[in-house]
Scaffold this motif. Structure first.
Motif, PDB file in Angstrom:
ATOM      1  N   PHE A 137       8.794  -4.343  -9.797  1.00  0.00           N
ATOM      2  CA  PHE A 137       8.807  -4.471  -8.346  1.00  0.00           C
ATOM      3  C   PHE A 137       7.425  -4.867  -7.824  1.00  0.00           C
ATOM      4  O   PHE A 137       7.298  -5.733  -6.966  1.00  0.00           O
ATOM      5  N   ILE A 138       6.378  -4.240  -8.367  1.00  0.00           N
ATOM      6  CA  ILE A 138       5.009  -4.558  -7.952  1.00  0.00           C
ATOM      7  C   ILE A 138       4.675  -6.011  -8.286  1.00  0.00           C
ATOM      8  O   ILE A 138       4.041  -6.715  -7.500  1.00  0.00           O
ATOM      9  N   ALA A 139       5.128  -6.469  -9.445  1.00  0.00           N
ATOM     10  CA  ALA A 139       4.874  -7.862  -9.827  1.00  0.00           C
ATOM     11  C   ALA A 139       5.549  -8.808  -8.837  1.00  0.00           C
ATOM     12  O   ALA A 139       4.957  -9.814  -8.425  1.00  0.00           O
ATOM     13  N   ARG A 140       6.790  -8.519  -8.445  1.00  0.00           N
ATOM     14  CA  ARG A 140       7.485  -9.357  -7.460  1.00  0.00           C
ATOM     15  C   ARG A 140       6.791  -9.284  -6.105  1.00  0.00           C
ATOM     16  O   ARG A 140       6.654 -10.289  -5.403  1.00  0.00           O
ATOM     17  N   LEU A 141       6.349  -8.094  -5.733  1.00  0.00           N
ATOM     18  CA  LEU A 141       5.645  -7.922  -4.461  1.00  0.00           C
ATOM     19  C   LEU A 141       4.323  -8.689  -4.466  1.00  0.00           C
ATOM     20  O   LEU A 141       3.981  -9.342  -3.475  1.00  0.00           O
ATOM     21  N   ASP A 142       3.607  -8.640  -5.590  1.00  0.00           N
ATOM     22  CA  ASP A 142       2.360  -9.410  -5.706  1.00  0.00           C
ATOM     23  C   ASP A 142       2.630 -10.905  -5.577  1.00  0.00           C
ATOM     24  O   ASP A 142       1.862 -11.634  -4.930  1.00  0.00           O
ATOM     25  N   MET A 184       4.219   5.635  -5.428  1.00  0.00           N
ATOM     26  CA  MET A 184       4.246   5.595  -6.884  1.00  0.00           C
ATOM     27  C   MET A 184       3.251   6.600  -7.466  1.00  0.00           C
ATOM     28  O   MET A 184       3.576   7.339  -8.409  1.00  0.00           O
ATOM     29  N   ARG A 185       2.072   6.680  -6.868  1.00  0.00           N
ATOM     30  CA  ARG A 185       1.066   7.647  -7.348  1.00  0.00           C
ATOM     31  C   ARG A 185       1.553   9.078  -7.163  1.00  0.00           C
ATOM     32  O   ARG A 185       1.343   9.931  -8.024  1.00  0.00           O
ATOM     33  N   LEU A 240       0.830  -1.208   0.000  1.00  0.00           N
ATOM     34  CA  LEU A 240       0.000   0.000   0.000  1.00  0.00           C
ATOM     35  C   LEU A 240       0.866   1.261   0.000  1.00  0.00           C
ATOM     36  O   LEU A 240       0.621   2.196  -0.772  1.00  0.00           O
ATOM     37  N   GLU A 241       1.880   1.291   0.852  1.00  0.00           N
ATOM     38  CA  GLU A 241       2.784   2.446   0.901  1.00  0.00           C
ATOM     39  C   GLU A 241       3.488   2.645  -0.434  1.00  0.00           C
ATOM     40  O   GLU A 241       3.633   3.775  -0.902  1.00  0.00           O
TER      41      GLU A 241
END
Length: 147
Positions: A73-78, A54-55, A48-49
Motif C-alpha cells: 500500500f505504501i509503495a502504491r501511495l508513494d 502503521m507504527r 503521514l496518517e
C-alpha cells in the motif's frame, strides 16, 4: 474624417479584449494548479496518517501478510504521490506560460494606449499650429488692410 487616435480605439478595444482573455486563462490555470496542489497535500497528509497508524500497530507482533500489505500500500501511495507531484509541476508550468501570455497582452495593450496618447498629443499640436496659422493670417490681413 475621423482622426487617427479615434480610429485606433478599435485596435485598443481588441487588445483590451485579448488581455482580459489572457487574464481569465491565467486565473483558470491558477485554480487548476491550486486544485492539484490541494490533492498533493491531501495525499501527503494521508501518507503521514497511514505511517503513524502503521507504527502504532507495529508495537506488538504483526503477521507477515499484514506487513506485506502495508508495504504494498505504501509503495502504491508513494507512486501516487510522485504522479501528483508531477501534475503539480506541470500545472505550475502552465501557470507560468499563462502569466507570460498575459504579461505580453498587457504590454501590447499598454503600448497601444501610449501610442494613442502620442497621437492625441500630435493631433493637439497640429490643431494648435493650424489655429496659430489662422491667427497669423488674420493678423496679416488686418495689417494689410490698414495700410
Amino acid at each position: 474624417m475621423t482622426v487617427r487616435s479615434q480610429r485606433l480605439q478599435v485596435v485598443l478595444s481588441l487588445e483590451e479584449r485579448k488581455e482580459q482573455q489572457a487574464l481569465d486563462r491565467m486565473n483558470d490555470v491558477r485554480r487548476q494548479w491550486q486544485e492539484e496542489q490541494d490533492r498533493l497535500e491531501e495525499l501527503q497528509r494521508y501518507q503521514l496518517e497511514y505511517h503513524q497508524q502503521m507504527r502504532e500497530q507495529q508495537q506488538g507482533t504483526v503477521p507477515v501478510a499484514r506487513l506485506q500489505g502495508w508495504q504494498n500500500f505504501i509503495a502504491r501511495l508513494d507512486l501516487l504521490l510522485g504522479q501528483q507531484q508531477a501534475r503539480v509541476q506541470q500545472a505550475g508550468q502552465r501557470v507560468e506560460q499563462a502569466r507570460q501570455q498575459w504579461q505580453q497582452a498587457w504590454e501590447r495593450r499598454r503600448g497601444m494606449e501610449k501610442y494613442i496618447q502620442a497621437c492625441r498629443a500630435q493631433e493637439q499640436r497640429d490643431r494648435d499650429l493650424a489655429e496659430q496659422k489662422q491667427s497669423d493670417e488674420a493678423a496679416a490681413r488686418q495689417f494689410s488692410r490698414r495700410r
